[in-house]
Design an enzyme around this catalytic site. Sequence first.
Site, PDB file in Angstrom:
ATOM      1  N   SER A 238       0.854  -1.181   0.000  1.00  0.00           N
ATOM      2  CA  SER A 238       0.000   0.000   0.000  1.00  0.00           C
ATOM      3  C   SER A 238       0.895   1.236   0.000  1.00  0.00           C
ATOM      4  O   SER A 238       2.122   1.124   0.050  1.00  0.00           O
ATOM      5  CB  SER A 238      -0.900   0.011   1.228  1.00  0.00           C
ATOM      6  OG  SER A 238      -0.119   0.312   2.365  1.00  0.00           O
ATOM      7  N   LYS A 239       0.254   2.387  -0.040  1.00  0.00           N
ATOM      8  CA  LYS A 239       1.005   3.635  -0.183  1.00  0.00           C
ATOM      9  C   LYS A 239       2.077   3.841   0.881  1.00  0.00           C
ATOM     10  O   LYS A 239       3.085   4.483   0.635  1.00  0.00           O
ATOM     11  CB  LYS A 239       0.044   4.826  -0.135  1.00  0.00           C
ATOM     12  CG  LYS A 239      -0.670   5.019  -1.443  1.00  0.00           C
ATOM     13  CD  LYS A 239      -1.170   6.442  -1.569  1.00  0.00           C
ATOM     14  CE  LYS A 239      -1.945   6.592  -2.855  1.00  0.00           C
ATOM     15  NZ  LYS A 239      -3.377   6.657  -2.674  1.00  0.00           N
ATOM     16  N   ARG A 240       1.834   3.284   2.061  1.00  0.00           N
ATOM     17  CA  ARG A 240       2.829   3.551   3.093  1.00  0.00           C
ATOM     18  C   ARG A 240       4.145   2.814   2.828  1.00  0.00           C
ATOM     19  O   ARG A 240       5.144   3.070   3.477  1.00  0.00           O
ATOM     20  CB  ARG A 240       2.268   3.286   4.492  1.00  0.00           C
ATOM     21  CG  ARG A 240       2.077   1.872   4.827  1.00  0.00           C
ATOM     22  CD  ARG A 240       1.128   1.680   5.979  1.00  0.00           C
ATOM     23  NE  ARG A 240       0.604   0.344   5.886  1.00  0.00           N
ATOM     24  CZ  ARG A 240       1.236  -0.718   6.344  1.00  0.00           C
ATOM     25  NH1 ARG A 240       2.386  -0.591   6.961  1.00  0.00           N
ATOM     26  NH2 ARG A 240       0.719  -1.911   6.188  1.00  0.00           N
ATOM     27  N   HIS A 241       4.169   1.923   1.846  1.00  0.00           N
ATOM     28  CA  HIS A 241       5.419   1.249   1.490  1.00  0.00           C
ATOM     29  C   HIS A 241       6.202   2.001   0.415  1.00  0.00           C
ATOM     30  O   HIS A 241       7.224   1.544  -0.055  1.00  0.00           O
ATOM     31  CB  HIS A 241       5.129  -0.166   0.983  1.00  0.00           C
ATOM     32  CG  HIS A 241       4.510  -1.049   2.006  1.00  0.00           C
ATOM     33  ND1 HIS A 241       3.211  -1.497   1.914  1.00  0.00           N
ATOM     34  CD2 HIS A 241       4.998  -1.554   3.160  1.00  0.00           C
ATOM     35  CE1 HIS A 241       2.930  -2.249   2.965  1.00  0.00           C
ATOM     36  NE2 HIS A 241       3.986  -2.296   3.739  1.00  0.00           N
ATOM     37  N   GLY A 242       5.702   3.167   0.001  1.00  0.00           N
ATOM     38  CA  GLY A 242       6.364   3.925  -1.066  1.00  0.00           C
ATOM     39  C   GLY A 242       5.349   4.211  -2.154  1.00  0.00           C
ATOM     40  O   GLY A 242       4.217   3.744  -2.076  1.00  0.00           O
TER      41      GLY A 242
END
Length: 466
Positions: A238-242
């Site tokens: 998800s977005k929190r991984h980049g």
Amino acid sequence: MKEIVTRFAPSPSGYLHVGGARTALFNWLYTRHNKGKFILRIEDTDKERSTDESIDAIIEALNWLGIDYDEGPYFQSQRFSIYEEYIEKLIDSGQAYYCNCPQERLDKIRQEAMKSGSKPKYDGKCRNLGLKRGENSVVRFASPLDGVTILEDAVKKNIVFQNSELDDFIIARSDKTSTYNFVVVVDDITMGINTIIRGDDHVNNTPKQILLYNALYARLPVFAHVPMVLGKDKARLSKRHGAMSVTAYRDMGYLPDAMINYLVRLGWSYGDQEFFTKEDLIEKFTLNNIGRSAGVFDTDKLLALNADHIKGMEPKKLFFYLNPFLKNKDIEAEYNGFMEGVIKTLNKRSKTLADVAEGSEFYFAKSISFEDEKVRKLLNSDAKDIFLMVIEQFEKTDDFSEAGLEKVFVKIMKRTGLKLGKIASPVRAALTGKSISPGIFEMVEVLGKEKTIERLKAALEFIEIS
Ligand code: GLU
């Protein structure tokens, strides 16, 4: 051997994300390896979620990656009449039927199932009633009531599904539009798709799809379900991984070849080789080497691969990708011997194209500013004597090759008893306005005699007035 025909079938409800791009890539590589046909199909039947911007964004991202398609894009939204025709076929052959059970009845069945802790399942009330189409009727598929359906997956091997777990699922709604699994199967059959590589989030759709193939007397394709991509913490990506959008990496200065190299390694391997060019991958890609465990998305690895690809790419090709980043810095450049030199001094030391652009700014600057604290310190009275000597020697020579320049520096070292660093550091500061830069000789060679002497003289003047 029969021609391999594959497809990429995105639902256009956002940008092309890392997982989708990997699916597209695997299909494309497999097709190119086998000299087959790769089709782009836009699954846009969900009008609420599909947008034209998303279609454009997906196509733009594929273009950037260099994933070209041989047919399409086809749009499911333009194929409703084909789906209706196939619905008719199943009704005519007695493998699908009209159902007019009201919603309240279906809700009740669901509630009762929930209460007893079992899976909600249509009870088949209309299955044998031979109903005609009514205003609110849907079409249901007459699923086999017992037996098993086996998915012979090229990656996951055999997965066995109990048919009793499936119910008579709806294949056409009351407004005549067909449902997801049905349109996918009709498309894949009519487009001649014989190999389906996709994320394993589709495994649970596959038994229904296999039953539909059988009911339509169509040959099953090869299925290859690829494990999902996870973040470093093993959670779903998800977005929190980049950044998740492929083109976000383009905008940050990643090369498409690096992205391709990284994406392929999220689920495919070839011994312990890490670096692959596209040509290499086309030659080596087979389904056998798709792994059975989830790929882990790691932006540090992607960055390191990008640096390797920047280093490995021919300067002329690199310039094509670099130019927009130069333009962003108001540098109007064209590819020539000078540009080739600039790139060769920077490609070994840059992780992104943005780094290359930033590192090349001083080559193009009209004048150098000496604002940097470290640079100011280097431009002192000792530097003045060094510059006078360097200018004198440079003016005398026409050999501005790396080797020729080294000779000049050695001469000055001998004459002054100074080490190379003591001479090179202020010269670097004068020529670049920075305390770090590419190697001094290669950099001076690219900068050329005229600019080098002009900048050294400007630095002398700076020392004198400060
Ligand atoms: N449209 C589906 C998706 O975006 C893919 C369907 C398929 O590959 O069968 O997930």
